[in-house]
Scaffold this motif. Sequence first.
Motif, PDB file in Angstrom:
ATOM      1  N   ALA A   1       0.824  -1.264   0.102  1.00 27.84           N
ATOM      2  CA  ALA A   1      -0.031   0.122   0.025  1.00 27.84           C
ATOM      3  C   ALA A   1       0.967   1.288  -0.084  1.00 27.84           C
ATOM      4  CB  ALA A   1      -1.089   0.028   1.372  1.00 27.84           C
ATOM      5  N   ALA A   2       1.912   1.183   0.702  1.00 29.33           N
ATOM      6  CA  ALA A   2       2.842   2.331   0.718  1.00 29.33           C
ATOM      7  C   ALA A   2       3.540   2.496  -0.515  1.00 29.33           C
ATOM      8  CB  ALA A   2       4.008   2.323   2.006  1.00 29.33           C
ATOM      9  N   THR A   3       3.890   1.337  -1.151  1.00 33.12           N
ATOM     10  CA  THR A   3       4.653   1.520  -2.482  1.00 33.12           C
ATOM     11  C   THR A   3       3.575   2.261  -3.387  1.00 33.12           C
ATOM     12  OG1 THR A   3       6.124   0.027  -1.925  1.00 33.12           O
ATOM     13  CG2 THR A   3       5.701   0.186  -4.279  1.00 33.12           C
ATOM     14  N   LEU A   4       2.387   1.622  -3.495  1.00 35.43           N
ATOM     15  CA  LEU A   4       1.585   2.271  -4.403  1.00 35.43           C
ATOM     16  C   LEU A   4       1.244   3.712  -4.291  1.00 35.43           C
ATOM     17  CD1 LEU A   4      -1.064  -0.816  -4.454  1.00 35.43           C
ATOM     18  CD2 LEU A   4       0.637  -0.340  -6.115  1.00 35.43           C
ATOM     19  N   GLN A   5       0.902   4.088  -2.928  1.00 35.09           N
ATOM     20  CA  GLN A   5       0.785   5.389  -2.469  1.00 35.09           C
ATOM     21  C   GLN A   5       2.122   6.318  -3.136  1.00 35.09           C
ATOM     22  OE1 GLN A   5      -1.763   6.677  -0.532  1.00 35.09           O
ATOM     23  NE2 GLN A   5      -1.281   8.741  -0.702  1.00 35.09           N
ATOM     24  N   GLN A   6       3.170   5.748  -2.872  1.00 32.67           N
ATOM     25  CA  GLN A   6       4.390   6.600  -3.248  1.00 32.67           C
ATOM     26  C   GLN A   6       4.379   6.736  -4.756  1.00 32.67           C
ATOM     27  OE1 GLN A   6       7.887   4.410  -2.729  1.00 32.67           O
ATOM     28  NE2 GLN A   6       9.130   6.309  -2.282  1.00 32.67           N
ATOM     29  N   HIS A   7       4.189   5.795  -5.463  1.00 34.27           N
ATOM     30  CA  HIS A   7       3.936   5.878  -6.933  1.00 34.27           C
ATOM     31  C   HIS A   7       2.552   6.239  -7.698  1.00 34.27           C
ATOM     32  CE1 HIS A   7       7.377   3.221  -6.443  1.00 34.27           C
ATOM     33  NE2 HIS A   7       7.672   3.914  -7.610  1.00 34.27           N
ATOM     34  N   GLY A   8       1.811   6.826  -6.812  1.00 39.75           N
ATOM     35  CA  GLY A   8       0.534   7.505  -7.436  1.00 39.75           C
ATOM     36  C   GLY A   8      -0.367   6.418  -7.993  1.00 39.75           C
ATOM     37  N   VAL A   9      -0.297   5.084  -7.514  1.00 36.74           N
ATOM     38  CA  VAL A   9      -1.268   4.084  -7.963  1.00 36.74           C
ATOM     39  C   VAL A   9      -2.566   4.253  -7.102  1.00 36.74           C
ATOM     40  CG1 VAL A   9      -1.572   1.504  -8.521  1.00 36.74           C
ATOM     41  CG2 VAL A   9       0.526   2.797  -8.587  1.00 36.74           C
TER      42      VAL A   9
END
Length: 124
Positions: free
Chosen positions: A79-87
């Motif tokens: 979830a953090a990775t997706l948030q960071q990449h604007g997904v």
Amino acid sequence: MAAPEEEALVQYVVLRGDLRRAPLSWPLGALVAQGCHAALAAAHAHRDHPDTRAYLEQGGAMRTVVLEAVDEAALRALAATLQQHGVDHALWTEQPEDAATCLALRPYPRHQVRQHLRALRLLR
């Protein structure tokens, strides 16, 4: 240019695999409910996005892929990775336990999100 299959809209749902194994051993129905909650939350939150509208208009031809995160830490890291990449996605958190159980992306063409999900396997 991406191939037609790469352009197909897909909603990815990621469930915690540890919920189905001992010691947690959640019933199948409870796991399905978590996936439904997350998928609906993501679709609702992004209902005005053109990809979400197009996906929902497909009716019985909608494509959903269910993947597995090994545990809550892995799900929260994703979830953090997706948030960071604007997904765009929705993380479903079961209450009152405040336990993250599932997340779902809004519908995307496969090629746009594949790199963030490549390490996950299909839920079995």
